[in-house]
Design a protein around this motif. Structure first.
Motif, mmCIF file in Angstrom:
data_model
loop_
_atom_site.group_PDB
_atom_site.id
_atom_site.type_symbol
_atom_site.label_atom_id
_atom_site.label_comp_id
_atom_site.label_asym_id
_atom_site.label_seq_id
_atom_site.Cartn_x
_atom_site.Cartn_y
_atom_site.Cartn_z
ATOM 1 N N LEU A 1 48.641 -5.002 72.155
ATOM 2 C CA LEU A 1 50.094 -5.190 72.212
ATOM 3 C C LEU A 1 50.451 -6.390 73.087
ATOM 4 O O LEU A 1 51.320 -7.192 72.731
ATOM 5 C CB LEU A 1 50.779 -3.928 72.731
ATOM 6 N N ALA A 2 49.783 -6.517 74.220
ATOM 7 C CA ALA A 2 50.043 -7.660 75.109
ATOM 8 C C ALA A 2 49.720 -8.973 74.397
ATOM 9 O O ALA A 2 50.474 -9.946 74.505
ATOM 10 C CB ALA A 2 49.233 -7.515 76.395
ATOM 11 N N ALA A 3 48.617 -9.009 73.661
ATOM 12 C CA ALA A 3 48.251 -10.218 72.911
ATOM 13 C C ALA A 3 49.306 -10.555 71.857
ATOM 14 O O ALA A 3 49.649 -11.723 71.659
ATOM 15 C CB ALA A 3 46.881 -10.050 72.269
ATOM 16 N N ILE A 4 49.820 -9.534 71.191
ATOM 17 C CA ILE A 4 50.885 -9.744 70.196
ATOM 18 C C ILE A 4 52.119 -10.329 70.869
ATOM 19 O O ILE A 4 52.738 -11.269 70.353
ATOM 20 C CB ILE A 4 51.220 -8.426 69.464
ATOM 21 N N PHE A 5 52.473 -9.800 72.033
ATOM 22 C CA PHE A 5 53.641 -10.313 72.759
ATOM 23 C C PHE A 5 53.441 -11.774 73.155
ATOM 24 O O PHE A 5 54.333 -12.604 72.954
ATOM 25 C CB PHE A 5 53.918 -9.457 73.998
ATOM 26 N N VAL A 6 52.288 -12.092 73.725
ATOM 27 C CA VAL A 6 52.016 -13.464 74.143
ATOM 28 C C VAL A 6 52.056 -14.400 72.934
ATOM 29 O O VAL A 6 52.660 -15.482 72.996
ATOM 30 C CB VAL A 6 50.660 -13.556 74.876
ATOM 31 N N LYS A 7 51.449 -13.979 71.835
ATOM 32 C CA LYS A 7 51.432 -14.798 70.611
ATOM 33 C C LYS A 7 52.851 -15.085 70.118
ATOM 34 O O LYS A 7 53.120 -16.144 69.556
ATOM 35 C CB LYS A 7 50.621 -14.065 69.525
ATOM 36 N N ASN A 8 53.757 -14.141 70.352
ATOM 37 C CA ASN A 8 55.152 -14.303 69.911
ATOM 38 C C ASN A 8 56.057 -14.834 71.017
ATOM 39 O O ASN A 8 57.276 -14.725 70.932
ATOM 40 C CB ASN A 8 55.671 -12.978 69.357
ATOM 41 N N HIS A 9 55.450 -15.380 72.060
ATOM 42 C CA HIS A 9 56.149 -16.079 73.140
ATOM 43 C C HIS A 9 57.024 -15.183 74.007
ATOM 44 O O HIS A 9 58.026 -15.643 74.556
ATOM 45 C CB HIS A 9 56.959 -17.259 72.584
ATOM 46 N N TYR A 10 56.639 -13.912 74.141
ATOM 47 C CA TYR A 10 57.314 -13.034 75.093
ATOM 48 C C TYR A 10 56.489 -13.010 76.364
ATOM 49 O O TYR A 10 55.254 -13.104 76.322
ATOM 50 C CB TYR A 10 57.450 -11.604 74.533
ATOM 51 N N GLU A 11 57.150 -12.892 77.490
ATOM 52 C CA GLU A 11 56.428 -12.923 78.769
ATOM 53 C C GLU A 11 55.747 -11.601 79.071
ATOM 54 O O GLU A 11 56.377 -10.553 79.074
ATOM 55 C CB GLU A 11 57.412 -13.260 79.901
ATOM 56 N N VAL A 12 54.454 -11.671 79.347
ATOM 57 C CA VAL A 12 53.665 -10.512 79.760
ATOM 58 C C VAL A 12 53.246 -10.748 81.201
ATOM 59 O O VAL A 12 52.594 -11.754 81.510
ATOM 60 C CB VAL A 12 52.426 -10.312 78.858
ATOM 61 N N THR A 13 53.636 -9.836 82.081
ATOM 62 C CA THR A 13 53.328 -9.975 83.503
ATOM 63 C C THR A 13 51.885 -9.607 83.786
ATOM 64 O O THR A 13 51.177 -10.323 84.490
ATOM 65 C CB THR A 13 54.252 -9.065 84.341
ATOM 66 N N GLU A 14 51.465 -8.461 83.268
ATOM 67 C CA GLU A 14 50.089 -8.009 83.488
ATOM 68 C C GLU A 14 49.751 -6.893 82.523
ATOM 69 O O GLU A 14 50.622 -6.296 81.893
ATOM 70 C CB GLU A 14 49.870 -7.558 84.934
ATOM 71 N N VAL A 15 48.456 -6.618 82.421
ATOM 72 C CA VAL A 15 47.961 -5.482 81.634
ATOM 73 C C VAL A 15 47.081 -4.685 82.582
ATOM 74 O O VAL A 15 46.142 -5.209 83.166
ATOM 75 C CB VAL A 15 47.148 -5.944 80.411
ATOM 76 N N ASP B 1 64.211 -10.029 76.772
ATOM 77 C CA ASP B 1 64.592 -11.102 77.689
ATOM 78 C C ASP B 1 63.919 -10.949 79.050
ATOM 79 O O ASP B 1 64.014 -11.842 79.887
ATOM 80 C CB ASP B 1 66.113 -11.118 77.877
ATOM 81 N N LEU B 2 63.256 -9.823 79.270
ATOM 82 C CA LEU B 2 62.581 -9.565 80.538
ATOM 83 C C LEU B 2 61.073 -9.531 80.343
ATOM 84 O O LEU B 2 60.593 -9.224 79.251
ATOM 85 C CB LEU B 2 63.038 -8.222 81.116
ATOM 86 N N PRO B 3 60.304 -9.814 81.397
ATOM 87 C CA PRO B 3 58.847 -9.722 81.277
ATOM 88 C C PRO B 3 58.395 -8.278 81.071
ATOM 89 O O PRO B 3 59.111 -7.335 81.426
ATOM 90 C CB PRO B 3 58.342 -10.271 82.615
ATOM 91 N N THR B 4 57.201 -8.126 80.506
ATOM 92 C CA THR B 4 56.681 -6.800 80.186
ATOM 93 C C THR B 4 55.300 -6.612 80.798
ATOM 94 O O THR B 4 54.467 -7.509 80.748
ATOM 95 C CB THR B 4 56.607 -6.614 78.659
ATOM 96 N N THR B 5 55.083 -5.427 81.360
ATOM 97 C CA THR B 5 53.779 -5.007 81.852
ATOM 98 C C THR B 5 53.276 -3.914 80.924
ATOM 99 O O THR B 5 54.029 -2.999 80.582
ATOM 100 C CB THR B 5 53.875 -4.457 83.293
ATOM 101 N N PHE B 6 52.014 -4.004 80.512
ATOM 102 C CA PHE B 6 51.402 -2.996 79.642
ATOM 103 C C PHE B 6 50.393 -2.194 80.455
ATOM 104 O O PHE B 6 49.594 -2.771 81.199
ATOM 105 C CB PHE B 6 50.705 -3.664 78.455
ATOM 106 N N ILE B 7 50.435 -0.877 80.288
ATOM 107 C CA ILE B 7 49.558 0.023 81.022
ATOM 108 C C ILE B 7 48.901 0.958 80.018
ATOM 109 O O ILE B 7 49.565 1.485 79.132
ATOM 110 C CB ILE B 7 50.367 0.867 82.038
ATOM 111 N N GLY B 8 47.596 1.188 80.166
ATOM 112 C CA GLY B 8 46.921 2.132 79.278
ATOM 113 C C GLY B 8 45.563 2.511 79.817
ATOM 114 O O GLY B 8 44.986 1.809 80.641
ATOM 115 N N HIS B 9 45.068 3.622 79.345
ATOM 116 C CA HIS B 9 43.744 4.093 79.727
ATOM 117 C C HIS B 9 43.009 4.523 78.458
ATOM 118 O O HIS B 9 43.604 5.131 77.578
ATOM 119 C CB HIS B 9 43.871 5.270 80.691
ATOM 120 N N SER B 10 41.731 4.219 78.394
ATOM 121 C CA SER B 10 40.910 4.626 77.263
ATOM 122 C C SER B 10 41.478 4.005 75.983
ATOM 123 O O SER B 10 41.705 2.797 75.935
ATOM 124 C CB SER B 10 40.839 6.160 77.206
ATOM 125 N N MET B 11 41.750 4.798 74.975
ATOM 126 C CA MET B 11 42.333 4.276 73.742
ATOM 127 C C MET B 11 43.630 3.545 74.061
ATOM 128 O O MET B 11 43.927 2.486 73.497
ATOM 129 C CB MET B 11 42.600 5.415 72.755
#
Length: 133
Positions: free
Chosen positions: A118-132, A100-110
């Motif tokens: 993961l962010a693309a999967i969330f957006v495709k499933n209509h979950y809010e992604v704030t940033e990557v 029910d809350l927006p999600t930020t994804f963080i990662g380095h390298s792999m």
């Protein structure tokens, strides 16, 4: 609200540590064969921190698995290893996140590549992604 770099870096350090003990009220560590993810929950959002390559095993199972593979659910083609790593996380990752809350994804390298998927999967499933990051 966008995340500051020092905050993102601090969370990345936590996600990279096998010795870090998460706060069970706010954090969950999700591990699969080659992935290690820290989910940090606040009252305003979820922060999903994906660890980068950490071992030879990561390179063999994920990074070196370089062929491209169709990802029909995302309407594109993805690096086989990164796709496998991202999709293998979903069953254990979803229960750790407040959807029910927006999600930020963080990662380095792999971890950065997997965070993008993961962010693309969330957006495709209509979950809010704030940033990557």
């Amino acid at each position: 609200m966008l995340m500051s770099f020092p905050r993102a870096a601090s969370l990345q350090v936590r996600a990279n540590s096998d010795k870090y003990i998460p706060d069970p009220k706010r954090e969950t560590v999700v591990k699969t064969a080659s992935m290690h993810v820290l989910v940090h929950r606040t009252s305003q959002n979820n922060l999903v921190v994906v660890r980068g390559s950490d071992s030879v095993s990561d390179w063999v199972k994920v990074n070196a698995n370089m062929g491209m593979e169709d990802a029909p659910s995302l309407a594109g083609r993805l690096h086989k290893g990164f796709k496998w790593a991202a999709f293998s996380l979903i069953p254990d990752l979803m229960p750790a996140i407040n959807l029910d809350l927006p999600t930020t994804f963080i990662g380095h390298s792999m971890g950065g590549a997997v965070a993008q998927i993961l962010a693309a999967i969330f957006v495709k499933n209509h979950y809010e992604v704030t940033e990557v990051i």
